[in-house]
Write a protein that holds these residues in place. Sequence first.
Motif, short mmCIF file in Angstrom:
data_model
loop_
_atom_site.label_atom_id
_atom_site.label_comp_id
_atom_site.label_asym_id
_atom_site.label_seq_id
_atom_site.Cartn_x
_atom_site.Cartn_y
_atom_site.Cartn_z
N LEU A 38 15.33 24.01 52.35
CA LEU A 38 14.82 23.23 53.49
C LEU A 38 13.32 23.45 53.66
O LEU A 38 12.56 22.49 53.85
N ALA A 39 12.89 24.67 53.56
CA ALA A 39 11.45 24.99 53.68
C ALA A 39 10.65 24.34 52.56
O ALA A 39 9.56 23.81 52.80
N ARG A 40 11.19 24.35 51.34
CA ARG A 40 10.50 23.71 50.21
C ARG A 40 10.37 22.20 50.43
O ARG A 40 9.33 21.61 50.15
N MET A 41 11.44 21.59 50.91
CA MET A 41 11.42 20.15 51.15
C MET A 41 10.42 19.79 52.25
O MET A 41 9.69 18.81 52.14
N LYS A 42 10.38 20.60 53.31
CA LYS A 42 9.43 20.36 54.39
C LYS A 42 7.99 20.50 53.90
O LYS A 42 7.12 19.72 54.29
N LYS A 43 7.76 21.49 53.05
CA LYS A 43 6.41 21.70 52.51
C LYS A 43 6.00 20.51 51.64
O LYS A 43 4.87 20.03 51.73
N LYS A 44 6.92 20.02 50.82
CA LYS A 44 6.63 18.86 49.98
C LYS A 44 6.38 17.63 50.84
O LYS A 44 5.47 16.83 50.56
N LYS A 45 7.16 17.47 51.90
CA LYS A 45 7.00 16.33 52.81
C LYS A 45 5.62 16.38 53.48
O LYS A 45 4.93 15.36 53.60
N LEU A 46 5.20 17.56 53.88
CA LEU A 46 3.89 17.73 54.51
C LEU A 46 2.76 17.43 53.51
O LEU A 46 1.78 16.76 53.86
N ALA A 47 2.93 17.86 52.27
CA ALA A 47 1.93 17.57 51.24
C ALA A 47 1.84 16.06 50.99
O ALA A 47 0.74 15.52 50.83
N LEU A 48 2.98 15.38 50.99
CA LEU A 48 2.99 13.93 50.83
C LEU A 48 2.27 13.26 51.99
O LEU A 48 1.51 12.31 51.80
N LYS A 49 2.52 13.77 53.20
CA LYS A 49 1.86 13.20 54.38
C LYS A 49 0.34 13.33 54.26
O LYS A 49 -0.39 12.38 54.57
N ASP A 50 -0.11 14.47 53.81
CA ASP A 50 -1.56 14.67 53.62
C ASP A 50 -2.11 13.73 52.56
O ASP A 50 -3.19 13.14 52.75
N GLU A 51 -1.38 13.57 51.47
CA GLU A 51 -1.82 12.68 50.40
C GLU A 51 -1.86 11.23 50.88
O GLU A 51 -2.79 10.47 50.56
N ILE A 52 -0.87 10.85 51.68
CA ILE A 52 -0.83 9.50 52.26
C ILE A 52 -2.05 9.28 53.15
O ILE A 52 -2.69 8.24 53.08
N GLN A 53 -2.39 10.26 53.95
CA GLN A 53 -3.53 10.14 54.85
C GLN A 53 -4.84 10.00 54.08
O GLN A 53 -5.68 9.16 54.41
N VAL A 54 -5.00 10.80 53.04
CA VAL A 54 -6.23 10.73 52.23
C VAL A 54 -6.36 9.36 51.58
O VAL A 54 -7.42 8.73 51.61
N LEU A 55 -5.26 8.87 51.02
CA LEU A 55 -5.28 7.57 50.37
C LEU A 55 -5.52 6.45 51.38
O LEU A 55 -6.29 5.52 51.13
N SER A 56 -4.90 6.56 52.55
CA SER A 56 -5.11 5.55 53.60
C SER A 56 -6.56 5.52 54.04
O SER A 56 -7.13 4.45 54.25
N ASP A 57 -7.15 6.69 54.17
CA ASP A 57 -8.56 6.77 54.57
C ASP A 57 -9.47 6.16 53.51
O ASP A 57 -10.49 5.57 53.83
N ARG A 58 -9.09 6.30 52.25
CA ARG A 58 -9.88 5.74 51.17
C ARG A 58 -9.77 4.20 51.17
O ARG A 58 -10.74 3.51 50.89
N ILE A 59 -8.59 3.70 51.47
CA ILE A 59 -8.37 2.25 51.49
C ILE A 59 -9.02 1.61 52.71
O ILE A 59 -9.69 0.60 52.62
#
Length: 65
Positions: A38-59
């Motif tokens: 569960l902790a691993r999945m949450k960490k991966k989800k948070l990393a995806l959220k950060d990546e989504i935000q960076v990409l959104s900011d670039r777009i």
Amino acid sequence: MNDDDPREVLQLLKAEHRRLDEEIELLRSSGNCDQLELARMKKKKLALKDEIQVLSDRIIPDIIA
């Protein structure tokens, strides 16, 4: 599909984020929950959220007029 198109990549990342969210909820609701997984999945989800935000900011840059 063109992997260079940031909008397509963004949609894929959002879909993966939603899928992880659903998996986390299923794991929690099962009552048979592996805390480490569960902790691993949450960490991966948070990393995806950060990546989504960076990409959104670039777009769509935050321009103060």
